[in-house]
Design an enzyme around this catalytic site. Structure first.
Site, PDB file in Angstrom:
ATOM      1  N   ASP A  17      40.384  94.082 105.641  1.00  0.00           N
ATOM      2  CA  ASP A  17      39.244  94.506 104.818  1.00  0.00           C
ATOM      3  C   ASP A  17      39.652  94.645 103.351  1.00  0.00           C
ATOM      4  O   ASP A  17      40.806  94.952 103.048  1.00  0.00           O
ATOM      5  CB  ASP A  17      38.714  95.847 105.361  1.00  0.00           C
ATOM      6  N   HIS A  34      37.968  86.219  99.429  1.00  0.00           N
ATOM      7  CA  HIS A  34      38.133  85.687 100.788  1.00  0.00           C
ATOM      8  C   HIS A  34      39.179  84.563 100.806  1.00  0.00           C
ATOM      9  O   HIS A  34      39.968  84.452 101.743  1.00  0.00           O
ATOM     10  CB  HIS A  34      36.799  85.170 101.331  1.00  0.00           C
ATOM     11  N   LEU A 128      54.822  83.425 118.991  1.00  0.00           N
ATOM     12  CA  LEU A 128      53.861  84.389 118.439  1.00  0.00           C
ATOM     13  C   LEU A 128      52.462  84.031 118.943  1.00  0.00           C
ATOM     14  O   LEU A 128      52.002  82.900 118.743  1.00  0.00           O
ATOM     15  CB  LEU A 128      53.880  84.342 116.906  1.00  0.00           C
TER      16      LEU A 128
HETATM   17  C1  IPE Z   1      35.318  94.743 109.227  1.00  0.00           C
HETATM   18  O1  IPE Z   1      35.082  94.758 107.853  1.00  0.00           O
HETATM   19  C2  IPE Z   1      35.222  93.355 109.752  1.00  0.00           C
HETATM   20  C3  IPE Z   1      36.277  92.444 109.317  1.00  0.00           C
HETATM   21  C4  IPE Z   1      37.331  92.753 108.590  1.00  0.00           C
HETATM   22  C5  IPE Z   1      36.136  91.103 109.781  1.00  0.00           C
HETATM   23  P1  IPE Z   1      33.634  95.100 107.272  1.00  0.00           P
HETATM   24  O2  IPE Z   1      33.779  95.112 105.791  1.00  0.00           O
HETATM   25  O3  IPE Z   1      32.619  94.183 107.839  1.00  0.00           O
HETATM   26  O4  IPE Z   1      33.399  96.560 107.848  1.00  0.00           O
HETATM   27  P2  IPE Z   1      32.354  97.688 107.449  1.00  0.00           P
HETATM   28  O5  IPE Z   1      30.995  97.044 107.396  1.00  0.00           O
HETATM   29  O6  IPE Z   1      32.752  98.223 106.097  1.00  0.00           O
HETATM   30  O7  IPE Z   1      32.495  98.724 108.513  1.00  0.00           O
HETATM   31  C1  IPE Z   2      36.873  91.671 104.684  1.00  0.00           C
HETATM   32  O1  IPE Z   2      36.659  91.908 103.338  1.00  0.00           O
HETATM   33  C2  IPE Z   2      36.501  90.258 105.075  1.00  0.00           C
HETATM   34  C3  IPE Z   2      35.338  90.167 105.991  1.00  0.00           C
HETATM   35  C4  IPE Z   2      34.678  91.165 106.466  1.00  0.00           C
HETATM   36  C5  IPE Z   2      34.924  88.839 106.355  1.00  0.00           C
HETATM   37  P1  IPE Z   2      35.244  92.381 102.797  1.00  0.00           P
HETATM   38  O2  IPE Z   2      34.467  91.173 102.402  1.00  0.00           O
HETATM   39  O3  IPE Z   2      34.584  93.292 103.745  1.00  0.00           O
HETATM   40  O4  IPE Z   2      35.679  93.164 101.486  1.00  0.00           O
HETATM   41  P2  IPE Z   2      35.032  94.486 100.898  1.00  0.00           P
HETATM   42  O5  IPE Z   2      35.074  95.512 101.989  1.00  0.00           O
HETATM   43  O6  IPE Z   2      33.630  94.145 100.496  1.00  0.00           O
HETATM   44  O7  IPE Z   2      35.913  94.817  99.735  1.00  0.00           O
HETATM   45 MG    MG Z   3      34.573  95.318 103.990  1.00  0.00          MG
END
Ligand code: IPE
Ligand code: IPE
Ligand code: MG
Length: 243
Positions: A17, A34, A128
């Site tokens: 995240d 991303h 792995l």
């Molecule tokens: C969790 O991250 C899902 C992934 C890392 C794929 P999110 O950014 O979607 O989670 P929430 O919405 O903050 O809980």
């Molecule tokens: C995690 O990073 C990637 C996915 C959920 C696909 P985020 O896109 O949720 O990044 P933040 O939380 O907005 O910084």
């Molecule tokens: Mg996120």
């Protein structure tokens, strides 16, 4: 920090995240975060293999992430397809076995084909085990597991349904449960990841954003893991006698 004499983690799960915030901090579009996050996966996989970690599970896209703006979802799909195609040879040659957890039927045909190719060309590897959770939700996985059991055991006495009935039908099958779960990006929640499998997992939350989660951040998480005492319901004294 004192380290205890516990075995190294066999299985580490990561909630990757913070990509969006990493990009925002640099005045870049979320998609740039991303892309950097996907590049980090490559390094992470190598670093885990070097450290002898046998199983790595990465949360790449949740069942809830479809609710994001459509251009972001499309960009994530393109990155996933690119990653599956560009990394497969290196994975195959480096002993990595790739599996995708989640409902793959939700993806485009091109992605489904790339998943099938990547899984079959790495199926003989076991250095792995790399699981990528995509279109994955822990609740959906549990529903599917129960359904599979019901189909395999029609009209069965409900008393026959037990914990193994669920765990044997999860996509993680007979892999060991994660010893350590790392969530980057500062949130302290599970967000529908591996709900069943993390019953006794050590949970590590760090403010580091995923694109910045490098080898030394990984080492810090592993070092922290070694300070934990895994009691599994027992007392500290019992655990110390048995080690
Ligand atoms: C969790 O991250 C899902 C992934 C890392 C794929 P999110 O950014 O979607 O989670 P929430 O919405 O903050 O809980
Ligand atoms: C995690 O990073 C990637 C996915 C959920 C696909 P985020 O896109 O949720 O990044 P933040 O939380 O907005 O910084
Ligand atoms: Mg996120």
């Amino acid at each position: 920090m004192t380290t205890k004499d516990i075995a190294p983690p066999q299985h580490i799960a990561f909630i990757m995240d913070g990509n969006g915030r990493w990009a925002k901090d640099r005045l870049l579009p979320r998609v740039a975060g991303h892309a950097k996050g996907a590049a980090q996966v490559r390094q992470l996989t190598k670093n885990c293999a070097r450290r002898g970690i046998g199983y790595v599970t990465l949360y790449a896209f949740s069942t809830e992430n479809w609710a994001r703006p459509s251009d972001e979802v499309s960009a994530l799909m393109s990155l996933f397809l690119k990653y599956l195609s560009s990394e497969v040879d290196e994975m195959r040659d480096n002993g990595v076995r790739l599996r995708v957890l989640g409902d793959t039927s939700g993806f485009s045909q091109a992605i489904q084909d790339a998943i099938a190719r990547a899984e079959s060309s790495t199926a003989h590897n076991d250095r792995l085990h790399l699981n990528v959770a995509a279109n994955y939700g822990g609740r959906a996985e549990l529903v599917h597991a129960v359904r599979k059991w019901m189909v395999a055991n029609p009209n069965a006495d409900p008393a026959l349904f037990d914990e193994a009935s669920i765990s044997n039908h999860l996509q993680t099958g007979n892999m060991p449960a994660p010893d350590l779960l790392v969530r980057t990006g500062g949130e302290c929640r599970i967000s529908n990841f591996l709900l069943w499998q993390t019953a006794y997992t050590e949970l590590y939350f760090t403010d580091t954003l995923w694109p910045a989660f490098d080898a030394s951040a990984l080492d810090q998480a592993i070092l922290w893991y070694h300070t934990r005492e895994r009691r599994f319901g027992k007392t500290s004294e019992q655990v110390q006698v048995s080690t």
